[in-house]
Design a protein around this motif. Structure first.
Motif, PDB file in Angstrom:
ATOM      1  N   VAL A 182     -10.080 -13.008  11.607  1.00 24.27           N
ATOM      2  CA  VAL A 182      -9.420 -12.027  10.747  1.00 24.27           C
ATOM      3  C   VAL A 182      -8.924 -10.878  11.621  1.00 24.27           C
ATOM      4  CG1 VAL A 182      -9.829 -10.273   8.973  1.00 24.27           C
ATOM      5  CG2 VAL A 182     -10.730 -12.591   8.667  1.00 24.27           C
ATOM      6  N   ALA A 183      -7.721 -10.397  11.321  1.00 18.69           N
ATOM      7  CA  ALA A 183      -7.162  -9.255  12.039  1.00 18.69           C
ATOM      8  C   ALA A 183      -7.131  -8.050  11.108  1.00 18.69           C
ATOM      9  CB  ALA A 183      -5.760  -9.557  12.534  1.00 18.69           C
ATOM     10  N   ALA A 184      -7.693  -6.943  11.547  1.00 17.16           N
ATOM     11  CA  ALA A 184      -7.698  -5.729  10.738  1.00 17.16           C
ATOM     12  C   ALA A 184      -6.279  -5.309  10.377  1.00 17.16           C
ATOM     13  CB  ALA A 184      -8.419  -4.607  11.482  1.00 17.16           C
ATOM     14  N   SER A 185      -5.338  -5.513  11.288  1.00 17.62           N
ATOM     15  CA  SER A 185      -3.952  -5.114  11.027  1.00 17.62           C
ATOM     16  C   SER A 185      -3.338  -5.920   9.885  1.00 17.62           C
ATOM     17  CB  SER A 185      -3.113  -5.271  12.302  1.00 17.62           C
ATOM     18  OG  SER A 185      -3.151  -6.617  12.764  1.00 17.62           O
ATOM     19  N   ALA A 186      -3.649  -7.223   9.829  1.00 16.25           N
ATOM     20  CA  ALA A 186      -3.118  -8.062   8.756  1.00 16.25           C
ATOM     21  C   ALA A 186      -3.709  -7.650   7.409  1.00 16.25           C
ATOM     22  CB  ALA A 186      -3.420  -9.531   9.043  1.00 16.25           C
ATOM     23  N   VAL A 187      -5.008  -7.400   7.378  1.00 12.61           N
ATOM     24  CA  VAL A 187      -5.635  -6.924   6.142  1.00 12.61           C
ATOM     25  C   VAL A 187      -5.047  -5.572   5.756  1.00 12.61           C
ATOM     26  CG1 VAL A 187      -7.810  -6.260   5.048  1.00 12.61           C
ATOM     27  CG2 VAL A 187      -7.752  -8.197   6.639  1.00 12.61           C
ATOM     28  N   GLY A 188      -4.824  -4.717   6.751  1.00 17.87           N
ATOM     29  CA  GLY A 188      -4.268  -3.398   6.491  1.00 17.87           C
ATOM     30  C   GLY A 188      -2.880  -3.453   5.882  1.00 17.87           C
ATOM     31  N   GLU A 189      -2.087  -4.456   6.270  1.00 18.65           N
ATOM     32  CA  GLU A 189      -0.759  -4.594   5.671  1.00 18.65           C
ATOM     33  C   GLU A 189      -0.872  -4.851   4.169  1.00 18.65           C
ATOM     34  OE1 GLU A 189       3.417  -7.071   6.327  1.00 18.65           O
ATOM     35  OE2 GLU A 189       1.564  -7.787   7.281  1.00 18.65           O
ATOM     36  N   TRP A 190      -1.793  -5.729   3.788  1.00 17.55           N
ATOM     37  CA  TRP A 190      -2.020  -5.990   2.366  1.00 17.55           C
ATOM     38  C   TRP A 190      -2.554  -4.748   1.649  1.00 17.55           C
ATOM     39  CZ3 TRP A 190      -1.403 -10.511  -0.617  1.00 17.55           C
ATOM     40  CH2 TRP A 190      -0.853 -11.592   0.080  1.00 17.55           C
TER      41      TRP A 190
ATOM     42  N   PHE B 260      -6.969  -9.518  -5.845  1.00 20.94           N
ATOM     43  CA  PHE B 260      -6.253 -10.444  -4.975  1.00 20.94           C
ATOM     44  C   PHE B 260      -7.185 -10.939  -3.872  1.00 20.94           C
ATOM     45  CE2 PHE B 260      -3.372  -7.494  -6.931  1.00 20.94           C
ATOM     46  CZ  PHE B 260      -2.385  -8.323  -7.449  1.00 20.94           C
ATOM     47  N   HIS B 261      -6.965 -12.187  -3.464  1.00 22.61           N
ATOM     48  CA  HIS B 261      -7.857 -12.893  -2.539  1.00 22.61           C
ATOM     49  C   HIS B 261      -7.009 -13.528  -1.447  1.00 22.61           C
ATOM     50  CE1 HIS B 261     -11.140 -15.897  -1.601  1.00 22.61           C
ATOM     51  NE2 HIS B 261     -10.091 -16.676  -1.357  1.00 22.61           N
ATOM     52  N   ILE B 262      -7.320 -13.215  -0.180  1.00 25.14           N
ATOM     53  CA  ILE B 262      -6.551 -13.783   0.923  1.00 25.14           C
ATOM     54  C   ILE B 262      -7.479 -14.419   1.951  1.00 25.14           C
ATOM     55  CG2 ILE B 262      -4.579 -12.258   0.638  1.00 25.14           C
ATOM     56  CD1 ILE B 262      -5.620 -10.603   3.009  1.00 25.14           C
ATOM     57  N   GLY B 263      -6.965 -15.457   2.588  1.00 25.41           N
ATOM     58  CA  GLY B 263      -7.702 -16.148   3.648  1.00 25.41           C
ATOM     59  C   GLY B 263      -6.849 -16.253   4.885  1.00 25.41           C
ATOM     60  N   GLY B 264      -5.973 -17.267   4.914  1.00 24.88           N
ATOM     61  CA  GLY B 264      -5.092 -17.447   6.055  1.00 24.88           C
ATOM     62  C   GLY B 264      -4.163 -16.274   6.287  1.00 24.88           C
ATOM     63  N   ALA B 265      -3.809 -15.559   5.230  1.00 28.27           N
ATOM     64  CA  ALA B 265      -2.915 -14.410   5.370  1.00 28.27           C
ATOM     65  C   ALA B 265      -3.529 -13.288   6.184  1.00 28.27           C
ATOM     66  CB  ALA B 265      -2.516 -13.889   3.985  1.00 28.27           C
ATOM     67  N   ALA B 266      -4.840 -13.302   6.334  1.00 24.03           N
ATOM     68  CA  ALA B 266      -5.526 -12.280   7.131  1.00 24.03           C
ATOM     69  C   ALA B 266      -5.717 -12.714   8.579  1.00 24.03           C
ATOM     70  CB  ALA B 266      -6.890 -11.967   6.508  1.00 24.03           C
ATOM     71  N   ARG B 267      -5.162 -13.882   8.941  1.00 20.19           N
ATOM     72  CA  ARG B 267      -5.387 -14.476  10.271  1.00 20.19           C
ATOM     73  C   ARG B 267      -4.059 -14.844  10.924  1.00 20.19           C
ATOM     74  NH1 ARG B 267     -10.860 -16.358  10.479  1.00 20.19           N
ATOM     75  NH2 ARG B 267     -11.872 -15.952   8.480  1.00 20.19           N
ATOM     76  N   PRO B 268      -3.506 -13.946  11.727  1.00 17.99           N
ATOM     77  CA  PRO B 268      -2.217 -14.227  12.364  1.00 17.99           C
ATOM     78  C   PRO B 268      -2.228 -15.487  13.222  1.00 17.99           C
ATOM     79  CG  PRO B 268      -2.772 -11.905  12.567  1.00 17.99           C
ATOM     80  CD  PRO B 268      -3.981 -12.584  12.004  1.00 17.99           C
ATOM     81  N   GLN B 269      -3.394 -15.870  13.759  1.00 14.29           N
ATOM     82  CA  GLN B 269      -3.497 -17.065  14.604  1.00 14.29           C
ATOM     83  C   GLN B 269      -3.891 -18.311  13.803  1.00 14.29           C
ATOM     84  OE1 GLN B 269      -5.880 -16.249  18.216  1.00 14.29           O
ATOM     85  NE2 GLN B 269      -5.770 -14.093  17.629  1.00 14.29           N
ATOM     86  N   GLY B 270      -3.902 -18.205  12.485  1.00 12.65           N
ATOM     87  CA  GLY B 270      -4.351 -19.320  11.665  1.00 12.65           C
ATOM     88  C   GLY B 270      -5.873 -19.379  11.618  1.00 12.65           C
ATOM     89  N   TRP B 271      -6.389 -20.463  11.037  1.00 15.55           N
ATOM     90  CA  TRP B 271      -7.838 -20.572  10.862  1.00 15.55           C
ATOM     91  C   TRP B 271      -8.591 -20.747  12.167  1.00 15.55           C
ATOM     92  CZ3 TRP B 271     -10.166 -18.818   6.828  1.00 15.55           C
ATOM     93  CH2 TRP B 271      -9.477 -18.755   5.615  1.00 15.55           C
ATOM     94  N   ALA B 272      -7.874 -21.051  13.247  1.00 13.16           N
ATOM     95  CA  ALA B 272      -8.536 -21.135  14.548  1.00 13.16           C
ATOM     96  C   ALA B 272      -8.832 -19.755  15.124  1.00 13.16           C
ATOM     97  CB  ALA B 272      -7.668 -21.921  15.528  1.00 13.16           C
ATOM     98  N   GLY B 273      -8.219 -18.724  14.558  1.00 11.55           N
ATOM     99  CA  GLY B 273      -8.420 -17.360  15.040  1.00 11.55           C
ATOM    100  C   GLY B 273      -9.152 -16.504  14.017  1.00 11.55           C
TER     101      GLY B 273
END
Length: 237
Positions: A223-231, A208-221
């Motif tokens: 990658v968040a470790a917490s978002a990746v950790g949820e996946w 599986f491959h994620i981009g925007g899903a790893a960025r709670p602030q969108g592409w302007a922000g």
């Protein structure tokens, strides 16, 4: 689940790479300029990312938006960039080009592979150009013998995973039976959401491959470790 699912995260820089690693990513896709859906990063950025994390890094080879390799001069410039990245230690890549008929641009692919074969064939992903191909099946069969090709990144549709889910499930079945042209890993990405995972995992898809899903602030922000950790948690550790 018998096999740990592979989670690949798009990184734009070393900060993204570190956060993705902390969250449990298995691999990075390194790009720049997501406004153009991901272009080749600079040599300096690759070196910074490579020094920052031990994760495998697949580097995008794409000079402009769209799925054309451009003019012969454009292709020569891209192969020179690929050679420089290879010399800097890059050993995994992401690329894919279509010709004017919607088939694979074998001229462009062969030119890049000639550069990436030294000292040994680099492993690579044929990216979402497959979702724009005139025939997905024909494209796969034309690429069967290309050295180093081990993954197709696809949403199953140009519109994303929601529209492409039936195609993804059908291709997963062919992958499991080792149908010619379906030997590479089927990696799902492009509008992928957590709600898609039950059906995809049930079909035996493990990448599986994620981009925007790893960025709670969108592409302007970043990658968040917490978002990746949820996946990572949903896919299993």
């Amino acid at each position: 689940m018998n096999k740990r699912a592979l989670l690949e995260v798009i990184a734009l820089d070393a900060r993204d790479a570190v956060a993705a690693a902390e969250g449990g990513a298995d691999r990075l896709e390194l790009v720049t300029d997501m406004a153009a859906d991901g272009l080749t990063p600079s040599l300096a950025t690759f070196r910074e990312v490579r020094a920052a994390v031990p994760l495998p890094v697949r580097v995008m080879l794409r000079a402009s938006d769209g799925f054309s390799a451009g003019t012969p001069a454009d292709l020569r410039a891209l192969t020179e960039t690929a050679r420089a990245l290879r010399d800097a230690g890059a050993d995994e890549f992401v690329f894919g080009f279509l010709d004017e008929t919607g088939g694979p641009d074998l001229r462009a692919l062969d030119a890049l592979l000639a550069v990436l074969a030294d000292p040994a064939p680099a492993r690579w992903t044929f990216h979402r150009a497959i979702d724009r191909a005139a025939s997905r099946e024909s494209l796969r069969k034309h690429l069967t013998d290309l050295p180093g090709l081990d993954t197709y990144l696809t949403a199953g549709s140009p519109t994303g995973v929601t529209g492409g889910l039936p195609t993804l499930l059908a291709e997963a079945a062919l992958t499991h039976t080792a149908e010619p042209g379906y030997e590479p890993v089927l990696m799902v990405g492009g509008g992928l959401h957590l709600t898609h995972l039950p059906d995809l995992l049930a079909a035996g898809i493990t990448a599986f491959h994620i981009g925007g899903a790893a960025r709670p602030q969108g592409w302007a922000g970043p990658v968040a470790a917490s978002a990746v950790g949820e996946w990572r948690g949903v896919l299993g550790g």
